[in-house]
Design an enzyme around this catalytic site. Structure first.
Site, short mmCIF file in Angstrom:
data_model
loop_
_atom_site.label_atom_id
_atom_site.label_comp_id
_atom_site.label_asym_id
_atom_site.label_seq_id
_atom_site.Cartn_x
_atom_site.Cartn_y
_atom_site.Cartn_z
N PHE A 63 -19.19 -4.42 8.81
CA PHE A 63 -18.35 -3.34 9.35
C PHE A 63 -19.16 -2.28 10.09
O PHE A 63 -18.87 -1.09 10.04
CB PHE A 63 -17.46 -2.72 8.25
CG PHE A 63 -16.15 -3.45 8.15
CD1 PHE A 63 -16.11 -4.78 7.76
CD2 PHE A 63 -14.95 -2.84 8.49
CE1 PHE A 63 -14.92 -5.48 7.71
CE2 PHE A 63 -13.75 -3.53 8.44
CZ PHE A 63 -13.74 -4.86 8.04
N LEU A 64 -20.20 -2.76 10.77
CA LEU A 64 -20.99 -1.87 11.62
C LEU A 64 -20.96 -2.36 13.07
O LEU A 64 -21.92 -2.19 13.80
CB LEU A 64 -22.44 -1.80 11.12
CG LEU A 64 -22.71 -0.92 9.90
CD1 LEU A 64 -24.19 -0.91 9.57
CD2 LEU A 64 -22.20 0.51 10.10
N CYS A 103 -2.94 -1.94 9.08
CA CYS A 103 -3.39 -1.32 7.82
C CYS A 103 -4.29 -0.10 8.02
O CYS A 103 -3.88 1.01 7.69
CB CYS A 103 -4.12 -2.37 6.99
SG CYS A 103 -3.08 -3.80 6.64
N LYS A 124 -7.68 -8.09 16.19
CA LYS A 124 -8.93 -8.75 15.82
C LYS A 124 -8.71 -10.25 15.98
O LYS A 124 -7.55 -10.68 16.13
CB LYS A 124 -9.35 -8.38 14.39
CG LYS A 124 -8.44 -8.95 13.31
CD LYS A 124 -9.03 -8.65 11.94
CE LYS A 124 -8.39 -9.50 10.88
NZ LYS A 124 -8.96 -9.29 9.56
N THR A 155 0.86 -1.19 0.00
CA THR A 155 0.00 0.00 0.00
C THR A 155 0.90 1.24 0.00
O THR A 155 1.66 1.44 0.94
CB THR A 155 -0.90 -0.01 1.25
OG1 THR A 155 -1.64 -1.23 1.24
CG2 THR A 155 -1.86 1.17 1.24
N LYS A 184 -6.82 1.14 -3.27
CA LYS A 184 -6.49 0.48 -2.00
C LYS A 184 -6.76 1.38 -0.80
O LYS A 184 -7.45 0.99 0.15
CB LYS A 184 -5.02 0.05 -2.02
CG LYS A 184 -4.52 -0.57 -0.74
CD LYS A 184 -5.35 -1.78 -0.37
CE LYS A 184 -5.07 -2.25 1.03
NZ LYS A 184 -4.06 -3.24 1.13
N ARG A 216 -7.61 -9.85 4.00
CA ARG A 216 -7.83 -9.58 5.42
C ARG A 216 -7.05 -10.60 6.20
O ARG A 216 -7.07 -11.80 5.86
CB ARG A 216 -9.31 -9.74 5.79
CG ARG A 216 -10.25 -8.82 5.08
CD ARG A 216 -11.66 -9.39 5.08
NE ARG A 216 -11.73 -10.65 4.35
CZ ARG A 216 -12.77 -11.49 4.38
NH1 ARG A 216 -13.81 -11.23 5.12
NH2 ARG A 216 -12.74 -12.61 3.68
C1 UGA Z 1 -7.90 -4.52 6.27
C2 UGA Z 1 -8.94 -4.55 5.14
O1 UGA Z 1 -10.18 -5.06 5.64
C3 UGA Z 1 -8.46 -5.44 3.99
O2 UGA Z 1 -9.39 -5.39 2.92
C4 UGA Z 1 -7.10 -4.89 3.51
O3 UGA Z 1 -6.57 -5.68 2.46
C5 UGA Z 1 -6.13 -4.90 4.68
O4 UGA Z 1 -6.63 -4.08 5.74
C6 UGA Z 1 -4.82 -4.34 4.19
O5 UGA Z 1 -4.73 -3.14 3.95
O6 UGA Z 1 -3.88 -5.11 3.95
P1 UGA Z 1 -7.27 -6.18 8.26
O7 UGA Z 1 -6.27 -5.16 8.71
O8 UGA Z 1 -6.87 -7.62 8.22
O9 UGA Z 1 -7.80 -5.85 6.79
O10 UGA Z 1 -8.48 -6.05 9.27
P2 UGA Z 1 -10.06 -5.78 9.19
O11 UGA Z 1 -10.78 -7.05 9.11
O12 UGA Z 1 -10.37 -4.74 8.17
O13 UGA Z 1 -10.31 -5.15 10.64
C7 UGA Z 1 -9.64 -3.95 11.02
C8 UGA Z 1 -10.04 -3.52 12.39
O14 UGA Z 1 -11.38 -3.06 12.42
C9 UGA Z 1 -9.96 -4.61 13.47
O15 UGA Z 1 -9.36 -4.06 14.61
C10 UGA Z 1 -11.41 -4.96 13.72
O16 UGA Z 1 -11.63 -5.45 15.01
C11 UGA Z 1 -12.08 -3.62 13.51
N1 UGA Z 1 -13.52 -3.71 13.16
C12 UGA Z 1 -13.90 -4.33 12.02
C13 UGA Z 1 -14.45 -3.09 13.97
O17 UGA Z 1 -14.11 -2.49 15.01
N2 UGA Z 1 -15.78 -3.16 13.63
C14 UGA Z 1 -16.19 -3.78 12.50
O18 UGA Z 1 -17.40 -3.79 12.24
C15 UGA Z 1 -15.22 -4.40 11.68
#
Ligand code: UGA
Length: 444
Positions: A256-257, A267, A330, A123, A211, A153
């Site tokens: 994502f809510l 990321c 997570k 990125t 991205k 992810r």
């Molecule tokens: C994120 C993106 O979702 C991917 O699409 C992207 O490829 C990746 O970054 C990257 O840039 O490489 P990731 O970092 O694995 O993926 O994590 P997510 O699943 O997006 O979660 C991110 C954070 O948001 C976590 O701390 C999770 O607990 C939090 N989250 C997620 C919430 O607080 N609420 C939600 O509803 C969803």
């Protein structure tokens, strides 16, 4: 095809293994000897579902990991999968590793048998590809650059790489070069493309922007619902019901809510900051002013969690026994980068709380990194005699906790549900003081 992947972290190691699974001959290159030693033995250096199986299947059988850059010489495509962390003391991205990867490719790639493709996956700030393409061109070797962002992810990285929901090519403006680069990428991704994966072809800046735009949108969605959680806290509403109700609108969608302690990881937080920094450099900082709010709302969730702990113990945390369940950013990963749970735990610790932290995957890493913290092997040990139990990462095993059994083990039955994943009524009925994040007082 013969492929090299430069950088074998969360992105690169998975990409290398998945390219081998797609039938390519792959060499993964990294400067970290310990990581390469593990990967070379077929051992995953981090927790990622499905990766151990792929390594076992392909290492020594078309997949090789090395610290020796000369081994990448005959690759037809070099993927750049190195990290672009936040720059020390600044919100912008640090491109040191991308620069080093390009230098390595220029020095070691053999282009005497025809055009060699360099495919960026890291990125990067918009505009980076243009500069990298020029460096490749100035090297005098026969290179073509494409930008091919990654959307995996953590926890689902293997699935997201083998069966992605879209593939994006950022191609050179020159039509002949673009067609040649596209043909090489099409060959590389023949299987997912044949399976019907949507392909979006664009120019360099669009592909780079896709991205950060995607991650900014996801971060915004999470901060939006966390802002609603603040409103619910102020009014007695329940943010989980609110999310359920607005999520039924297909234009909004329910993913994502999940309100709670907010987003973290390697990321989302650094990407929105680097995006703001780049927009400022481009003279369009105002366009991303809202991301400052997104970041601010997100960081306030951590304050809110600490305040809930203080409320549960009636103000002073000194000497209070707090059990922290989950420390990764997570579930389904052992990644501690910018983990809201670890930040909250550190703040509680600095206020004098006696912490016991249990995580299903990150225990060994946390012990190594923070020998000052107490990190038992089981949730039972962590919660014993606790004054407060804080669920900060929603691992499946925590969702299955039985409030009636657990209450027998704690000192005072205070549960803080930092991810709003427990049933407040079940916990309250079992005798617990339940604290959610934006779930109001009358939710149960
Ligand atoms: C994120 C993106 O979702 C991917 O699409 C992207 O490829 C990746 O970054 C990257 O840039 O490489 P990731 O970092 O694995 O993926 O994590 P997510 O699943 O997006 O979660 C991110 C954070 O948001 C976590 O701390 C999770 O607990 C939090 N989250 C997620 C919430 O607080 N609420 C939600 O509803 C969803």
């Amino acid at each position: 095809m013969r492929i090299s992947v430069i950088g074998c972290g969360y992105l690169g190691a998975v990409h290398a293994a998945c390219m081998a699974e797609l039938g390519h001959e792959v060499v993964g290159l990294d400067v970290d000897e310990a990581k390469i030693e593990k990967l070379s033995k077929g051992i995953a250096p981090f927790h990622e579902d499905g990766l151990p199986e792929l390594l076992e299947k392909h290492v020594g059988n078309g997949l090789e990991f090395t610290t020796d850059p000369s081994k990448i010489a005959d690759a037809e495509i070099h993927f750049i999968g190195v990290g672009t962390p936040q720059r020390q003391g600044h919100i912008a991205a640090d491109l040191t590793y991308v620069d080093q990867a390009i230098a390595t490719i220029i020095e070691h790639a053999d282009t005497s048998n025809g055009t060699v493709l360099v495919a960026g996956k890291s990125t990067v700030p918009v505009g980076t590809s243009e500069g990298l393409a020029k460096r490749l061109q100035d090297s005098g070797k026969d290179f073509l650059l494409v930008w091919n962002p990654e959307f995996l992810r953590e926890g689902y990285a293997v699935k997201d790489t083998l069966t992605p929901d879209r593939i994006v090519y950022g191609l050179p403006d020159d039509q002949a070069q673009g067609e040649k680069a596209k043909a090489m990428l099409d060959e590389c991704y023949a299987k997912p493309l044949a399976d019907g994966t949507p392909l979006v072809v664009a120019n360099y800046p669009t592909a780079e922007l896709v991205k950060v735009a995607a991650n900014s949108f996801l971060a915004t969605k999470i901060s939006f619902i966390n802002a609603m959680a603040e409103l619910c806290d102020a009014t007695g509403g329940d943010v989980t019901r609110l999310a359920e109700a607005i999520g039924h609108d297909e234009r909004i969608g329910s993913k994502f809510l999940q309100a709670g302690i907010g987003f973290g990881g390697g990321c989302l937080p650094k990407d929105i900051r680097a995006f703001m920094a780049r927009a400022g450099e481009l003279g369009v900082g105002d366009a991303l002013g809202f991301l400052r709010e997104v970041d601010g709302i997100n960081l306030r969730r951590r304050d809110a969690a600490v305040e809930l702990a203080e409320e549960a113990v009636h103000e002073r945390l000194v000497g209070k026994k707090i059990a922290v369940l989950g420390i990764t950013f997570k579930p389904e990963t052992d990644d501690l980068r910018d983990s809201p749970a670890l930040d909250i735990a550190t703040r509680l610790w600095s206020r004098g709380a006696e912490l016991r932290i249990y995580d299903p995957a990150a225990g060994p890493e946390l012990r190594a990194r923070r020998p000052d913290l107490t990190v038992p092997d089981t949730a039972e040990e962590a919660v014993k005699d606790a004054d407060v139990v804080m669920l900060l990462t929603p691992w499946k095993e925590f969702l299955a906790l039985d409030p009636k059994e657990l209450i027998e083990q704690v000192g005072t039955p205070n549960i803080i549900d930092g991810r709003n994943v427990l049933d407040p009524k079940a916990w309250a009925d079992a005798g617990w003081n339940y604290y959610g994040m934006g779930r109001g007082v009358s939710a149960w």
